[in-house]
Scaffold this active site. Structure first.
Site, mmCIF file in Angstrom:
data_model
loop_
_atom_site.group_PDB
_atom_site.id
_atom_site.type_symbol
_atom_site.label_atom_id
_atom_site.label_comp_id
_atom_site.label_asym_id
_atom_site.label_seq_id
_atom_site.Cartn_x
_atom_site.Cartn_y
_atom_site.Cartn_z
ATOM 1 N N ASP A 1 0.808 -1.222 0.000
ATOM 2 C CA ASP A 1 0.000 0.000 0.000
ATOM 3 C C ASP A 1 0.842 1.275 0.000
ATOM 4 O O ASP A 1 0.420 2.315 0.513
ATOM 5 C CB ASP A 1 -0.965 0.021 1.205
ATOM 6 C CG ASP A 1 -1.892 -1.170 1.199
ATOM 7 O OD1 ASP A 1 -2.218 -1.652 0.093
ATOM 8 O OD2 ASP A 1 -2.276 -1.629 2.290
ATOM 9 N N LYS B 1 1.867 2.166 -5.122
ATOM 10 C CA LYS B 1 2.414 1.634 -6.376
ATOM 11 C C LYS B 1 1.492 1.958 -7.557
ATOM 12 O O LYS B 1 1.946 2.356 -8.625
ATOM 13 C CB LYS B 1 2.593 0.105 -6.265
ATOM 14 C CG LYS B 1 3.568 -0.297 -5.162
ATOM 15 C CD LYS B 1 3.615 -1.796 -4.969
ATOM 16 C CE LYS B 1 2.368 -2.382 -4.361
ATOM 17 N NZ LYS B 1 2.094 -2.011 -2.971
ATOM 18 N N GLY C 1 -4.565 -4.110 -3.812
ATOM 19 C CA GLY C 1 -5.538 -3.073 -4.145
ATOM 20 C C GLY C 1 -4.736 -1.849 -4.533
ATOM 21 O O GLY C 1 -4.093 -1.247 -3.685
ATOM 22 N N HIS C 2 -4.705 -1.539 -5.802
ATOM 23 C CA HIS C 2 -3.884 -0.433 -6.304
ATOM 24 C C HIS C 2 -4.795 0.726 -6.733
ATOM 25 O O HIS C 2 -5.609 0.563 -7.637
ATOM 26 C CB HIS C 2 -3.009 -0.905 -7.470
ATOM 27 C CG HIS C 2 -1.986 -1.934 -7.047
ATOM 28 N ND1 HIS C 2 -1.102 -2.503 -7.919
ATOM 29 C CD2 HIS C 2 -1.711 -2.470 -5.826
ATOM 30 C CE1 HIS C 2 -0.321 -3.349 -7.251
ATOM 31 N NE2 HIS C 2 -0.687 -3.347 -5.983
ATOM 32 N N GLN D 1 1.963 -5.963 -3.261
ATOM 33 C CA GLN D 1 2.405 -6.082 -1.855
ATOM 34 C C GLN D 1 3.693 -5.263 -1.661
ATOM 35 O O GLN D 1 3.875 -4.276 -2.342
ATOM 36 C CB GLN D 1 2.592 -7.556 -1.460
ATOM 37 C CG GLN D 1 1.295 -8.339 -1.313
ATOM 38 C CD GLN D 1 0.698 -8.775 -2.632
ATOM 39 O OE1 GLN D 1 1.336 -9.454 -3.404
ATOM 40 N NE2 GLN D 1 -0.531 -8.406 -2.899
ATOM 41 N N THR E 1 2.942 -12.606 2.562
ATOM 42 C CA THR E 1 2.102 -13.194 1.528
ATOM 43 C C THR E 1 2.848 -14.394 0.957
ATOM 44 O O THR E 1 3.938 -14.740 1.434
ATOM 45 C CB THR E 1 1.707 -12.143 0.473
ATOM 46 O OG1 THR E 1 0.680 -12.704 -0.350
ATOM 47 C CG2 THR E 1 2.895 -11.692 -0.385
ATOM 48 N N GLY F 1 -10.818 -2.802 3.341
ATOM 49 C CA GLY F 1 -11.383 -1.703 4.129
ATOM 50 C C GLY F 1 -10.898 -1.696 5.578
ATOM 51 O O GLY F 1 -11.302 -0.839 6.366
ATOM 52 N N ARG G 1 -5.559 0.466 8.650
ATOM 53 C CA ARG G 1 -4.142 0.084 8.596
ATOM 54 C C ARG G 1 -3.448 0.543 9.868
ATOM 55 O O ARG G 1 -3.749 1.627 10.385
ATOM 56 C CB ARG G 1 -3.459 0.723 7.382
ATOM 57 C CG ARG G 1 -4.015 0.225 6.060
ATOM 58 C CD ARG G 1 -3.332 0.935 4.884
ATOM 59 N NE ARG G 1 -3.898 0.536 3.607
ATOM 60 C CZ ARG G 1 -4.067 1.360 2.567
ATOM 61 N NH1 ARG G 1 -3.703 2.624 2.650
ATOM 62 N NH2 ARG G 1 -4.589 0.917 1.446
ATOM 63 N N ASP H 1 2.359 14.653 2.201
ATOM 64 C CA ASP H 1 1.318 15.560 2.696
ATOM 65 C C ASP H 1 0.670 15.076 3.998
ATOM 66 O O ASP H 1 0.152 15.881 4.773
ATOM 67 C CB ASP H 1 0.227 15.744 1.624
ATOM 68 C CG ASP H 1 -0.348 14.407 1.181
ATOM 69 O OD1 ASP H 1 0.425 13.570 0.693
ATOM 70 O OD2 ASP H 1 -1.564 14.184 1.358
ATOM 71 N N SER I 1 5.506 12.358 -3.726
ATOM 72 C CA SER I 1 4.069 12.443 -3.988
ATOM 73 C C SER I 1 3.418 13.219 -2.852
ATOM 74 O O SER I 1 3.685 12.964 -1.679
ATOM 75 C CB SER I 1 3.511 11.019 -4.080
ATOM 76 O OG SER I 1 2.105 11.046 -4.149
ATOM 77 N N GLY J 1 -0.101 13.987 -2.757
ATOM 78 C CA GLY J 1 -1.557 13.825 -2.782
ATOM 79 C C GLY J 1 -1.895 12.638 -3.657
ATOM 80 O O GLY J 1 -1.048 12.166 -4.417
#
Ligand code: GDP
Ligand code: IMO
Ligand code: MG
Length: 429
Positions: free
Chosen positions: A13, A16, A40-41, A230, A245, A308, A311, A339, A418, A420
Site C-alpha cells: 500500500d 504503487k 488493491g492499487h 504487496q 504473503t 477496508g 491500517r 502531505d 508524492s 496527494g
C-alpha cells in the site's frame, strides 16, 4: 531494451498503483508479475478514483499494453468484476490487456481453504485478505494448480472437480463450522456459479505466452515496466515470516513472474511512504498505538483498498527500508504521502534497532523479538500545506531536510515525491 521494475519497500500500500499510472505514458507495456486480488492499487485522476486488484495499473492509457504475468494468480470472478467496473467508466480493458497462459487460477475452494486455515490459527492468524492467495500458490508449487492456459482444454472440468474434491476433504479435516460463511457476500454455490460464468467470459480475452510476448517486445525495442504488488516486507522469503504473503514480492520476482532473464532487468524504482503502515497481523517495530498513530491513519486515510480494514500506522523505519533497498538493488526512491505529515510539528524516524543496549548492524531474523527496540531521531516537521508546492525546488525547507536525511542514510536518491493521491500531485526532481 530492459524491463524497469517498480515495487513496494514496506508492507504494501505504498502507492504503487498511483506511480505506475504516472509512469505509464513512458512505457509500451506494463506487466504485473506476482500476487493476486489481495492487492488493491488505487489510481486517481480527473476527480475519479479506481482500485485495481488484478489488472495492471497502466490500463488507463490506451496506447500502452498491459500484461497479467505468469507469476500472478487470478480469481476469474474478481477479475471480471474489475473489468465490468472499468467498463462502467468507459474503459474497455480488454482492448489493451493480455493474460499469460501460465498464470494460475484461484478456485472458489481455494478461498474456503484460506478461511479455514486462518480460523484454525486463532490468535496467530496472518490477517490474510482471504482471497485464496496462500492455498493457490501452495497448489502451484505442489504441482496441482489449474492455469489460464487450461481453460480451453477438454479436461478442464474434470481437473476442476478433482482439485475441488481434494480441497473439500482438507477443509473437512479442519472441523471448522463454515455455516453462514460467504465469499464476497455470496454463498459458495452462488460464487462458484458466477466463477464459471466469469471463466466463460475470460476465454474471449487475449491469452498469450507472456514470456514470449515480452521477450519479443524487448527485442523489438519496446519499453516495459514491471509492476509489483504487496511490498518487500511481505515477501515470502525475506518478509516478516510467517506474517507475509505467498509470493516473491522483491525485484527477483519480476524475472520468474514474467519469464525474463535477470540480465534484462533495468532500473529499479522503490516506493515508500514518508511513514509506515501495515494491514493484518505481524511485527511492526515502529507502530504507534497512540493518538499519533490515529492521526497518521486519519490524515492518510489509511484503510485497506481491498478489505477496508484500518491500517496500522507508525514512523518511518530506516533499518527496514535499507534492508528492502539491499534486497531489491533499488536505484531510485519514490517517497509517497508526504502531505500526510503536514500537520506534524515534529517527526520521528527510526534510525536503528537496539537489542538490549546493543545497536544492531544487520536486519534481524525475527522482527517480533521482544528485546528489539527502535531508536528514534526527531526532526522538525514542515508544518504547512503542500497544496501550492509546484516543484521539488520549492519544497519547504524541513521537508527537503527530511528527504536529504533519507538520501544520506540510504545512499539512494529520492527522485519523486508524492503530495496527494491524484496523478498530478507528483513532484519530480
Ligand atoms: P498500492 O497498493 O501500493 O497501490 O497503494 P494503495 O492504493 O493500496 O494505497 C495507497 C493510498 O494512498 C491510496 O488510497 C492512494 O490514493 C493514496 N495516495 C497515494 N499517493 C498519495 C499521496 O501522496 N498522498 C495522499 N494523501 N494519498 C496518496
Ligand atoms: P498491495 O499490492 C498490504 C497482507 C495481508 C496479510 C498478509 C497475507 O495493495 O500493496 P494474503 O491475502 O496475501 O494471504 O495476506 O499480507 N497483504 C497486503 N497488505 N497491501 C497488499 O497489497 C497486501 N496483500 C496482502 O493484509 O497481512
Ligand atoms: Mg494496496
Amino acid at each position: 531494451m530492459k524491463v524497469d521494475v517498480i515495487l513496494g519497500l514496506q508492507w504494501g500500500d505504498e502507492g504503487k498503483g498511483k506511480i505506475v499510472d504516472v509512469f505509464t505514458p513512458h512505457y509500451d507495456i506494463i506487466a504485473r508479475f506476482q500476487g493476486g486480488p489481495n492487492a488493491g492499487h488505487t489510481i486517481e485522476f480527473d476527480g475519479k478514483k479506481f482500485v485495481l486488484h488484478t489488472i495492471p495499473s497502466g490500463i488507463f492509457h490506451r496506447s500502452t499494453l498491459n500484461l497479467i504475468g505468469n507469476g500472478v494468480i487470478i480469481d476469474p470472478f474478481i477479475f471480471m468484476r474489475e473489468i465490468d467496473k472499468l467498463a462502467e467508466s468507459g474503459i474497455h480493458a480488454e482492448e489493451n490487456l493480455l493474460i499469460s497462459k501460465r498464470a494460475h487460477l484461484i478456485l472458489p475452494s481455494h478461498r474456503l481453504l484460506d478461511a479455514v486455515s486462518e480460523s484454525s490459527k486463532g490468535q496467530s492468524r496472518i490477517g490474510s485478505t482471504l482471497k485464496g492467495i496462500g492455498p493457490t500458490y501452495t497448489d502451484k508449487f505442489a504441482r496441482n494448480g489449474l492455469r489460464v492456459g487450461n481453460l480451453n482444454g477438454n479436461d478442464f472440468m474434470e481437473r476442476y472437480r478433482v482439485l475441488k474434491e481434494i480441497h473439500l476433504r482438507t477443509i473437512g479435516s479442519y472441523n471448522t463450522d463454515l455455516a453462514g460463511f460467504t465469499l464476497d457476500g455470496l454463498a459458495f454455490d452462488e460464487y462458484e456459479k458466477k466463477w464459471f460464468e466469469a471463466i466463460g467470459r475470460m476465454k474471449d480475452f487475449r491469452i498469450v505466452e507472456g514470456e514470449q510476448f515480452l521477450n519479443k517486445s524487448l527485442d523489438e525495442g519496446k519499453s516495459v515496466m514491471a509492476e509489483g504488488a504487496q511490498g518487500t516486507l511481505l515477501d515470502v522469503d525475506f518478509g516478516s515470516y510467517p506474517f507475509v504473503t505467498s509470493s516473491n514480492t522483491i525485484a527477483a520476482g519480476a524475472s520468474t513472474g514474467l519469464g525474463i532473464s535477470p540480465h534484462r532487468i533495468g532500473k529499479i524504482y522503490g516506493i515508500f511512504k514518508a511513514y509506515c503502515t501495515r494491514v493484518g497481523s505481524g511485527p511492526f517495530p515502529t507502530e504507534l498505538m497512540d493518538e499519533t498513530g490515529a492521526l497518521l491513519r486519519c490524515n492518510g486515510n489509511e484503510f485497506g483498498s481491498t478489505t477496508g480494514r484500518p491500517r496500522r500506522c507508525g514512523w518511518l523505519d530506516l533499518p527496514a527500508l535499507k534492508y528492502a533497498i539491499m534486497l531489491n538493488g533499488v536505484d531510485t526512491l519514490i517517497m509517497m504521502k508526504a502531505d500526510v505529515l503536514n500537520t506534524f510539528e515534529k517527526i520521528k524516524v527510526c534510525r536503528d534497532y537496539k537489542s538490549g543496549s546493543k545497536i544492531l548492524d544487520e536486519f534481524p531474523f525475527d522482527l517480533s523479538d521482544a528485546k528489539l527496540d527502535p531508536v528514534y531521531l526527531e526532526m522538525k516537521g514542515w508544518h504547512q500545506s503542500l497544496d501550492k508546492v509546484a516543484s521539488f525546488d520549492t519544497l519547504p525547507q524541513h521537508l527537503s531536510d527530511y528527504i536529504n536525511f533519507i538520501e544520506k542514510e540510504t545512499g539512494i536518491p529520492v527522485e519523486i515525491v508524492s503530495i496527494g493521491p491524484d496523478r498530478i500531485q507528483t513532484l519530480r526532481k
